[in-house]
Design an enzyme around this catalytic site. Structure first.
Site, short mmCIF file in Angstrom:
data_model
loop_
_atom_site.label_atom_id
_atom_site.label_comp_id
_atom_site.label_asym_id
_atom_site.label_seq_id
_atom_site.Cartn_x
_atom_site.Cartn_y
_atom_site.Cartn_z
N ARG A 79 0.85 -1.18 0.00
CA ARG A 79 0.00 0.00 0.00
C ARG A 79 0.89 1.24 0.00
NH1 ARG A 79 -2.96 -3.57 -0.98
NH2 ARG A 79 -4.96 -4.11 -0.01
N ASP A 115 -6.75 -11.49 -2.01
CA ASP A 115 -7.09 -12.18 -0.76
C ASP A 115 -7.76 -13.51 -1.06
OD1 ASP A 115 -6.18 -9.85 0.50
OD2 ASP A 115 -8.19 -8.97 0.50
#
Length: 311
Positions: free
Chosen positions: A167, A253
């Protein structure tokens, strides 16, 4: 005992219903999102026990997160923080092809995670500890928590997996790369996109890039070009599933959850890579960070039917 333990920050999620700049949005759907809790839900839906540890505020959003994860049969260890709020994520569709995600997590309850919040006995009783490189970027105490969890798992002989999940709003490529190079020697499996792998090493060839990361299981994701798994000296490649993408958030994910679920099930290496790709593909076919995570029966739907109707 539990099959998988993970921890990190899960936030309340407001998703705009209309396409365009967020300033023009008037209606939002309220939900939740978090990389680690997404994996916990994904593993649970694929037939294994999962536990999630995290901090939430003493607010309605914290209650939402706790109740939703429990409803998904995830074992929840939520520490209520009376001094910090649950973090927020705002998601909009800027154009038909571009998702705009904003985070409001500075000084949130989740960012205050520390080693004291973790249950060493729970970690040591699991078969897999799954961590994300998002958590160490949140704060110094959260970074210490990740290191502590990995140390506990290593001492107990527990399998450790790491999703890079870079991120850029949280830390620089240099900071992320330095942390990853320090921790990867203690990791058994790593999940990364090609760009994320280059935070750690430089190589033109994908297989050479995978080898340079170090763990005995390296999963590199190439989006529409599929994925490869390097396990020991064996290299396996999987072609992507052809699906119509609705919402790409959460695909990574789902991929990790699919691979870990099949590893827990003792599936053959070729099968676990295919399951990972199928789970990742399935996750993008409808809206939501975790809502479209598949169950075993759902994966068969990707084979489709001639007329696109399931009867």
């Amino acid at each position: 005992m539990t099959d998988l333990v993970t921890f990190g920050e899960t936030m309340a999620l407001f998703a705009a219903r209309r396409t365009g700049p967020l300033r023009f949005a008037r209606d939002f759907d309220l939900g939740l999102g978090g990389a680690e809790s997404n994996v916990a839900i994904g593993v649970s839906r694929l037939g294994h026990e999962a536990a999630w540890i995290g901090r939430v505020g003493q607010d309605e959003f914290g209650e939402l997160i706790t109740a939703t994860l429990r409803a998904e049969r995830v074992r929840v260890h939520a520490i209520q923080d009376p001094e910090a709020p649950t973090g927020l994520m705002i998601k909009g569709r800027r154009t038909a092809d571009l998702i705009d995600v904003r985070y409001y997590r500075k000084h949130s309850a989740g960012s205050r995670l520390s080693p004291a919040d973790l249950d060493p006995a729970l970690i040591a009783s699991a078969r897999v500890l799954h961590v994300s490189a998002i958590t160490p970027a949140l704060s110094a105490s959260a970074r210490e928590a990740v290191r502590h969890a990995i140390d506990v798992a290593r001492s107990a002989g527990i399998f450790v997996s790491l999703d890079v999940n870079y991120r850029k709003a949280l830390w620089s490529p240099q900071e992320a790369g330095a942390w990853l190079r320090a921790v990867l020697p203690d990791v058994d499996a790593v999940f990364a996109t090609e760009a994320e792998a280059r935070l750690v090493a430089a190589a033109d060839d994908p297989v050479a890039l995978a080898r340079s990361l170090g763990p005995r299981h390296v999963l590199l994701k190439f989006g529409a070009r599929g994925a490869i798994e390097l396990s020991g000296d064996e290299v396996r490649q999987a072609s992507p599933y052809q699906v119509t993408e609705v919402d790409p958030v959460g695909a990574g994910d789902a991929f990790a959850a699919g691979w870990l679920a099949d590893w827990l099930a003792g599936a053959a290496p070729e099968q676990r890579l295919r399951t990972a790709c199928a789970a990742g593909a399935f996750a993008v076919t409808s809206q939501g960070d975790w809502e479209s995570l598949p169950r075993r029966a759902d994966l068969e739907l990707l084979e489709g039917s001639a007329d696109g109707v399931s009867r």
